[in-house]
Design a protein around this motif. Sequence first.
Motif, short mmCIF file in Angstrom:
data_model
loop_
_atom_site.label_atom_id
_atom_site.label_comp_id
_atom_site.label_asym_id
_atom_site.label_seq_id
_atom_site.Cartn_x
_atom_site.Cartn_y
_atom_site.Cartn_z
N ILE A 21 0.74 -1.21 0.06
CA ILE A 21 -0.16 -0.12 -0.03
C ILE A 21 0.97 1.20 0.03
O ILE A 21 1.59 1.14 0.93
N VAL A 22 0.70 2.13 -0.82
CA VAL A 22 1.35 3.27 -0.72
C VAL A 22 0.57 4.29 -0.16
O VAL A 22 -0.51 4.66 -0.45
N CYS A 23 1.22 5.37 0.67
CA CYS A 23 0.56 6.13 1.55
C CYS A 23 1.49 7.40 1.72
O CYS A 23 2.68 7.33 1.65
N ILE A 24 0.74 8.64 1.99
CA ILE A 24 1.58 9.81 2.23
C ILE A 24 1.40 9.78 3.91
O ILE A 24 0.31 9.87 4.56
N LEU A 25 2.57 10.15 4.51
CA LEU A 25 2.32 10.22 6.11
C LEU A 25 2.54 12.01 6.04
O LEU A 25 3.06 12.69 5.53
N LYS A 26 1.54 12.24 7.06
CA LYS A 26 1.38 13.57 7.67
C LYS A 26 1.22 14.04 9.13
O LYS A 26 0.76 12.96 9.82
N ASN A 27 1.66 14.78 9.44
CA ASN A 27 1.62 15.02 10.90
C ASN A 27 0.53 16.30 11.13
O ASN A 27 0.74 17.04 10.28
N TYR A 28 0.25 16.07 12.37
CA TYR A 28 -1.03 17.07 12.77
C TYR A 28 -0.68 17.35 14.19
O TYR A 28 -0.49 16.44 14.99
N ALA A 29 -1.25 18.58 14.40
CA ALA A 29 -0.80 18.96 15.80
C ALA A 29 -1.95 20.06 16.38
O ALA A 29 -2.10 20.83 15.52
N VAL A 30 -2.63 20.06 17.36
CA VAL A 30 -3.41 20.98 17.59
C VAL A 30 -2.94 21.47 19.38
O VAL A 30 -3.53 20.88 20.25
N ILE A 39 4.14 29.34 19.41
CA ILE A 39 4.16 27.77 19.35
C ILE A 39 5.48 27.55 18.73
O ILE A 39 5.93 28.18 17.56
N ILE A 40 6.00 26.88 19.53
CA ILE A 40 7.71 26.37 18.99
C ILE A 40 7.54 24.94 18.44
O ILE A 40 7.14 23.94 19.25
N VAL A 41 7.79 24.54 17.32
CA VAL A 41 7.76 23.21 16.73
C VAL A 41 9.35 22.56 16.33
O VAL A 41 10.06 23.47 15.66
N LYS A 42 9.57 21.55 16.94
CA LYS A 42 10.98 20.94 16.46
C LYS A 42 10.64 19.64 16.06
O LYS A 42 10.20 18.90 16.66
N ASN A 43 11.70 19.48 14.87
CA ASN A 43 11.52 18.22 13.95
C ASN A 43 12.87 17.38 14.29
O ASN A 43 13.78 17.41 14.16
N ASN A 44 12.49 16.26 15.49
CA ASN A 44 13.46 15.44 15.81
C ASN A 44 13.68 14.24 15.21
O ASN A 44 14.43 13.27 15.30
N LYS A 45 12.98 14.26 13.97
CA LYS A 45 13.13 13.10 13.22
C LYS A 45 14.23 12.78 12.06
O LYS A 45 14.79 14.12 11.99
N LEU A 46 14.44 11.73 11.28
CA LEU A 46 15.70 11.69 10.52
C LEU A 46 14.95 12.05 9.17
O LEU A 46 15.93 11.99 8.11
N THR A 47 13.98 12.37 9.05
CA THR A 47 13.43 13.07 7.64
C THR A 47 12.43 14.26 7.90
O THR A 47 12.34 14.75 8.88
N ASP A 48 12.63 14.92 6.59
CA ASP A 48 12.01 16.30 6.58
C ASP A 48 10.32 15.77 6.70
O ASP A 48 9.89 14.74 6.50
N ILE A 49 9.67 16.95 7.21
CA ILE A 49 8.14 16.56 7.43
C ILE A 49 7.32 17.76 6.93
O ILE A 49 7.76 18.77 7.05
N ASN A 50 6.05 17.34 6.97
CA ASN A 50 4.97 18.50 6.73
C ASN A 50 3.99 18.27 7.73
O ASN A 50 3.43 17.08 7.99
N LEU A 51 3.80 19.09 8.55
CA LEU A 51 3.11 19.50 9.66
C LEU A 51 1.81 20.47 9.48
O LEU A 51 1.87 21.65 8.87
N LEU A 52 0.56 19.71 9.58
CA LEU A 52 -0.93 20.80 9.53
C LEU A 52 -0.96 21.26 11.07
O LEU A 52 -1.17 20.33 12.16
N LEU A 53 -0.78 22.39 11.30
CA LEU A 53 -0.63 22.98 12.74
C LEU A 53 -2.03 23.89 12.82
O LEU A 53 -2.23 24.33 12.10
N LYS A 54 -2.66 23.74 14.06
CA LYS A 54 -4.00 24.19 14.17
C LYS A 54 -3.98 24.83 15.71
O LYS A 54 -3.50 24.27 16.58
N ASP A 55 -4.65 26.08 15.73
CA ASP A 55 -4.81 26.64 17.04
C ASP A 55 -6.34 27.33 16.87
O ASP A 55 -6.89 27.31 15.77
N GLN A 56 -6.53 28.30 17.65
CA GLN A 56 -7.94 28.90 17.86
C GLN A 56 -7.71 30.19 18.67
O GLN A 56 -7.17 30.10 19.81
N TYR A 57 -8.33 30.95 18.25
CA TYR A 57 -8.81 32.42 19.07
C TYR A 57 -10.30 32.31 19.49
O TYR A 57 -10.85 31.70 18.77
#
Length: 174
Positions: free
Chosen positions: A1-10, A97-115
């Motif tokens: 199965i081919v998939c795309i990995l994505k990171n999400y954070a709130v 918001i401070i985000v740090k990538n500690n992975k061995l690969t580059d990542i794309n992150l979908l980051l959400k917050d709210q006012y």
Amino acid sequence: IVCILKNYAVPRVDKEAYLMAEVADWQNLDLLPGDANIIMDDTYIGKSMIDPNTTADTLNLSLGKDKRLAIKRSLVKELSSLKTSGGSNRQNFTYEIIVKNNKLTDINLLLKDQYPLSTIKEVEVKLEDGGEAMVNGETGVLTWKVSLKTGESKKIRFSYSVKYPKDKKIINLK
């Protein structure tokens, strides 16, 4: 199965980041509903639920928390203030918001917050700086698409103000 990995954070709700697998063209796989064991890099990660009865073009599988992303959300006190003018107060809130990538690969992150949004006529909330987020004015949701190289950190700030009558108090729910 081919998939795309994505990171999400709130981080307003949960300071952990989550990893999702998006599987396209999954309709031809003859999947049955049920639990799926998730294995990545020869390591058992956990279970996820497969629901082939969905009508979406992409099947989303939760791969659980991604401990290799560090996220911290905090109020920037020196950029947050309370001012009184006439019969009203104006309180400014700035979050970082401070985000740090500690992975061995580059990542794309979908980051959400709210006012916050106000449903009271006397209380006016205004987004002062969305920090280049996509803004949904009806829900107050801010969304950033963040690309991080291995070991890279990024800071994102946003601020909003709340104007309210002097005789009232507001509670910042963070």
